[in-house]
Design a protein around this motif. Structure first.
Motif, PDB file in Angstrom:
ATOM      1  N   SER A   1       0.932  -1.146   0.010  1.00  0.00           N
ATOM      2  CA  SER A   1      -0.090   0.036   0.028  1.00  0.00           C
ATOM      3  C   SER A   1       0.886   1.164  -0.002  1.00  0.00           C
ATOM      4  O   SER A   1       1.773   1.494   0.844  1.00  0.00           O
ATOM      5  CB  SER A   1      -0.937   0.008   1.367  1.00  0.00           C
ATOM      6  N   LEU A   2       1.002   2.106  -1.194  1.00  0.00           N
ATOM      7  CA  LEU A   2       1.893   3.074  -1.415  1.00  0.00           C
ATOM      8  C   LEU A   2       0.954   4.267  -1.706  1.00  0.00           C
ATOM      9  O   LEU A   2      -0.061   4.286  -2.084  1.00  0.00           O
ATOM     10  CB  LEU A   2       2.993   2.736  -2.502  1.00  0.00           C
ATOM     11  N   GLU A   3       1.620   5.451  -1.303  1.00  0.00           N
ATOM     12  CA  GLU A   3       0.919   6.836  -1.853  1.00  0.00           C
ATOM     13  C   GLU A   3       2.088   7.551  -2.412  1.00  0.00           C
ATOM     14  O   GLU A   3       3.164   7.808  -1.753  1.00  0.00           O
ATOM     15  CB  GLU A   3       0.335   7.453  -0.816  1.00  0.00           C
ATOM     16  N   LEU A   4       1.937   8.185  -3.612  1.00  0.00           N
ATOM     17  CA  LEU A   4       2.841   9.038  -4.214  1.00  0.00           C
ATOM     18  C   LEU A   4       2.159  10.574  -4.062  1.00  0.00           C
ATOM     19  O   LEU A   4       0.791  10.730  -4.487  1.00  0.00           O
ATOM     20  CB  LEU A   4       2.794   8.914  -5.762  1.00  0.00           C
ATOM     21  N   THR A   5       2.921  11.498  -3.431  1.00  0.00           N
ATOM     22  CA  THR A   5       2.511  12.798  -3.670  1.00  0.00           C
ATOM     23  C   THR A   5       3.008  13.313  -4.865  1.00  0.00           C
ATOM     24  O   THR A   5       4.084  13.116  -5.242  1.00  0.00           O
ATOM     25  CB  THR A   5       2.922  13.630  -2.496  1.00  0.00           C
ATOM     26  N   VAL A   6       2.172  14.245  -5.572  1.00  0.00           N
ATOM     27  CA  VAL A   6       2.292  14.787  -6.865  1.00  0.00           C
ATOM     28  C   VAL A   6       2.302  16.408  -6.678  1.00  0.00           C
ATOM     29  O   VAL A   6       1.427  16.710  -6.057  1.00  0.00           O
ATOM     30  CB  VAL A   6       1.180  14.093  -7.819  1.00  0.00           C
TER      31      VAL A   6
ATOM     32  N   HIS B   1      -5.570   9.150   6.527  1.00  0.00           N
ATOM     33  CA  HIS B   1      -4.382   8.869   7.121  1.00  0.00           C
ATOM     34  C   HIS B   1      -4.545   8.976   8.327  1.00  0.00           C
ATOM     35  O   HIS B   1      -3.677   8.353   9.336  1.00  0.00           O
ATOM     36  CB  HIS B   1      -3.553  10.216   6.703  1.00  0.00           C
ATOM     37  N   GLU B   2      -5.539   9.608   8.904  1.00  0.00           N
ATOM     38  CA  GLU B   2      -5.992   9.330  10.406  1.00  0.00           C
ATOM     39  C   GLU B   2      -5.896   7.972  10.772  1.00  0.00           C
ATOM     40  O   GLU B   2      -5.858   7.551  11.923  1.00  0.00           O
ATOM     41  CB  GLU B   2      -7.023  10.146  10.563  1.00  0.00           C
ATOM     42  N   ALA B   3      -6.789   7.298   9.884  1.00  0.00           N
ATOM     43  CA  ALA B   3      -7.039   5.911  10.117  1.00  0.00           C
ATOM     44  C   ALA B   3      -5.723   4.909   9.937  1.00  0.00           C
ATOM     45  O   ALA B   3      -5.821   3.649  10.124  1.00  0.00           O
ATOM     46  CB  ALA B   3      -8.147   5.250   9.229  1.00  0.00           C
ATOM     47  N   GLY B   4      -4.746   5.604   9.508  1.00  0.00           N
ATOM     48  CA  GLY B   4      -3.457   4.865   9.245  1.00  0.00           C
ATOM     49  C   GLY B   4      -3.354   3.955   7.707  1.00  0.00           C
ATOM     50  O   GLY B   4      -2.838   3.069   7.669  1.00  0.00           O
ATOM     51  N   LEU B   5      -4.337   4.385   6.936  1.00  0.00           N
ATOM     52  CA  LEU B   5      -4.373   3.692   5.698  1.00  0.00           C
ATOM     53  C   LEU B   5      -4.081   4.615   4.652  1.00  0.00           C
ATOM     54  O   LEU B   5      -4.254   5.758   4.615  1.00  0.00           O
ATOM     55  CB  LEU B   5      -5.767   3.095   5.682  1.00  0.00           C
ATOM     56  N   SER B   6      -3.435   4.195   3.460  1.00  0.00           N
ATOM     57  CA  SER B   6      -3.762   4.910   2.408  1.00  0.00           C
ATOM     58  C   SER B   6      -4.964   5.113   1.658  1.00  0.00           C
ATOM     59  O   SER B   6      -6.043   4.302   2.269  1.00  0.00           O
ATOM     60  CB  SER B   6      -2.910   4.112   1.136  1.00  0.00           C
TER      61      SER B   6
ATOM     62  N   GLU C   1      -8.103  -1.270  11.706  1.00  0.00           N
ATOM     63  CA  GLU C   1      -6.901  -2.143  11.640  1.00  0.00           C
ATOM     64  C   GLU C   1      -7.036  -3.688  11.067  1.00  0.00           C
ATOM     65  O   GLU C   1      -6.170  -4.243  10.559  1.00  0.00           O
ATOM     66  CB  GLU C   1      -6.776  -2.641  13.214  1.00  0.00           C
ATOM     67  N   ASP C   2      -8.285  -4.097  10.910  1.00  0.00           N
ATOM     68  CA  ASP C   2      -8.630  -5.543  10.454  1.00  0.00           C
ATOM     69  C   ASP C   2      -8.159  -5.345   8.845  1.00  0.00           C
ATOM     70  O   ASP C   2      -7.576  -6.117   8.271  1.00  0.00           O
ATOM     71  CB  ASP C   2     -10.209  -5.693  10.257  1.00  0.00           C
ATOM     72  N   VAL C   3      -8.521  -4.118   8.265  1.00  0.00           N
ATOM     73  CA  VAL C   3      -8.324  -3.821   7.015  1.00  0.00           C
ATOM     74  C   VAL C   3      -6.832  -3.702   6.554  1.00  0.00           C
ATOM     75  O   VAL C   3      -6.543  -4.247   5.502  1.00  0.00           O
ATOM     76  CB  VAL C   3      -9.052  -2.726   6.554  1.00  0.00           C
TER      77      VAL C   3
END
Lengths: 294, 161
Positions: free
Chosen positions: A75-80, A177-182, A202-204
């Motif tokens: 799981s990645l996020e690119l900032t553009v 991001h608050e949930a810690g996910l992309s 967390e499950d996800v």
């Protein structure tokens, strides 16, 4: 002696000519120097301007205006930035971090970056035919976001896995991001949570996108047997060819939801996906814009 | 930069002094012109203020001496000036007696010339000369007595005691 020396030196005087020449010279210098401050400032101002422009340019270059979330299992996020260049890569799970460290995408055009990423050794092993790739583009400028989404999607045609491209905005990203996910994964999580409120972020986190997608589909199928009234109005999954309850319209008409079914209500976005492989994208769009309480 | 009025006044007031120091070191008019420009430009650009005209004069003397030294350092030049050239540059021709004295002073080794001029002509004390030329007072006394001895030998006369 003093007198003799004094008398001798007395006769040595500066001639009027010498004095005048000195005066002329000073007048000339005075004039030259009075012009000088302005002229002297020119190079200084130029360098200042360059510096400011450079700083502004650098600031603009380093300011993210969009984010692209790529979720498979990594799981990645690119900032553009506004110049369509990737200025940051962040992994949101272990595999994602590993991939981010392995592939250098900085300063690439975002579409090239996504292609490079998907073809990289870090990511390609995950792209089996039954894998599910979610690529989500977040941009506050809706038009640009949509253009980016299409651009990214066009670059994934050759990807063996099922690819879903969706668009969103910075609020989605923040929540994710608050949930810690992309935010691509967060969106899937929201979808899942709507069907199964017991699911947590967390499950996800530990699930691959395929697992999440399958779970959603399962739940949708289950829900499909029941009459509408979940109140969630998700209307998802039409692209997957499931029975959609058309709850989005609140009509309770049990239509064969082909995605288009929702269109009447939420079609403004017009997310028509053409590539069969990428059907899933409608899920996302339907989701984002079609959250009508039933 | 100081005002035109100020620099004009300084030129009027100190040109002769500067000219005399130039004569001690330089061999021709063109060099003197250079030093004049250097000295009065420095004066015009000097940001500080002077307590009184004595202070101002001392400042100009020091700047002139240094400018002459720098000038001679930067060019390979003959340090002594033929008296004929000085004669030519003067408004009126020098009488025999004065010409002899000047020639004697100019023929002194360089280090004596400023001291003799400042002591006999400008009337500075040895202590003041030491301060002006940034030299030890004892050195100035030594220079003075040696210079006097040379002049006495050259020009004769009891008054060179």
């Amino acid at each position: 002696m003093r007198n003799r020396i004094q008398t001798a030196f007395d006769s040595v005087q500066a001639s009027p000519e010498l004095k005048n020449k000195t005066r002329d010279f000073l007048a000339h210098e005075r004039q030259r120097r009075s012009v000088r401050p302005v002229r002297a400032l020119v190079p200084a101002l130029c360098s200042l301007l360059l510096l400011v422009l450079g700083a502004v340019g650098w600031g603009l270059y380093q300011t993210p205006v969009a984010a692209i979330s790529v979720d498979i299992n990594p799981s990645l996020e690119l900032t553009v930035n506004r110049f369509d260049r990737v200025i940051g890569v962040k992994g949101f799970n272990e595999d994602g971090e590993a991939a981010a460290a392995q592939v250098d995408l900085i300063n690439m055009r975002y579409d090239e970056a996504v292609e490079t990423l998907l073809q990289s050794e870090a990511i390609s092993p995950y792209l089996s035919e039954d894998a599910f790739v979610s690529i989500a583009v977040a941009c506050d400028e809706q038009e640009k976001g949509e253009a980016m989404r299409q651009q990214v999607q066009a670059g994934t045609v050759e990807c063996p896995a099922e690819v879903s491209c969706t668009a969103g905005n910075s609020e989605d990203v923040e929540q994710a991001h608050e949930a810690g996910l992309s935010f691509g994964k967060y969106r899937a999580f929201e979808e899942l949570q709507a069907l199964d409120p017991s699911v947590t972020a967390e499950d996800v986190q530990g699930m691959t996108m395929r697992e999440i997608r399958d779970r959603i589909n399962e739940l949708l199928e289950e829900a499909g047997e029941e009459p509408s009234g979940q109140g969630q109005g998700q209307g998802q999954g039409s692209g997957q060819g499931q029975q959609s309850q058309g709850t989005g319209q609140g009509s309770g008409q049990g239509q064969q939801g082909q995605g288009s079914g929702q269109g009447s209500g939420q079609g403004s976005k017009g997310e028509g996906n053409s590539s069969g492989k990428n059907q899933g994208s409608q899920n996302g769009d339907g989701n984002q814009y079609g959250r009508n309480p039933g | 930069m100081r005002s035109e009025w100020e620099t004009d006044r300084a030129i009027e007031q100190y040109a002769d002094t500067v000219r005399k120091i130039c004569m001690l070191h330089l061999k021709n008019e063109a060099d003197t012109e250079d030093i004049f420009q250097t000295v009065f430009l420095k004066y015009a650009m000097y940001p500080g203020s002077f307590a009184d005209s004595e202070h101002e004069k001392a400042w100009l003397i020091r700047v002139t001496v240094n400018a002459c030294k720098d000038f001679l350092k930067s060019f390979f030049r003959r340090n002594t000036v033929p008296i004929e050239e000085i004669q030519e540059s003067l408004v009126s021709p020098l009488p025999q007696e004065q010409s002899e004295v000047l020639e004697a002073v100019l023929s002194l080794p360089d280090k004596y010339k400023d001291v003799i001029y400042l002591y006999f002509y400008e009337g500075y004390s040895a202590v003041e000369i030491g301060r002006l030329l940034k030299k030890n007072v004892n050195t100035i006394y030594t220079l003075l007595s040696r210079a006097k001895a040379i002049l006495k030998e050259k020009l004769g006369g009891e008054e060179f005691a």
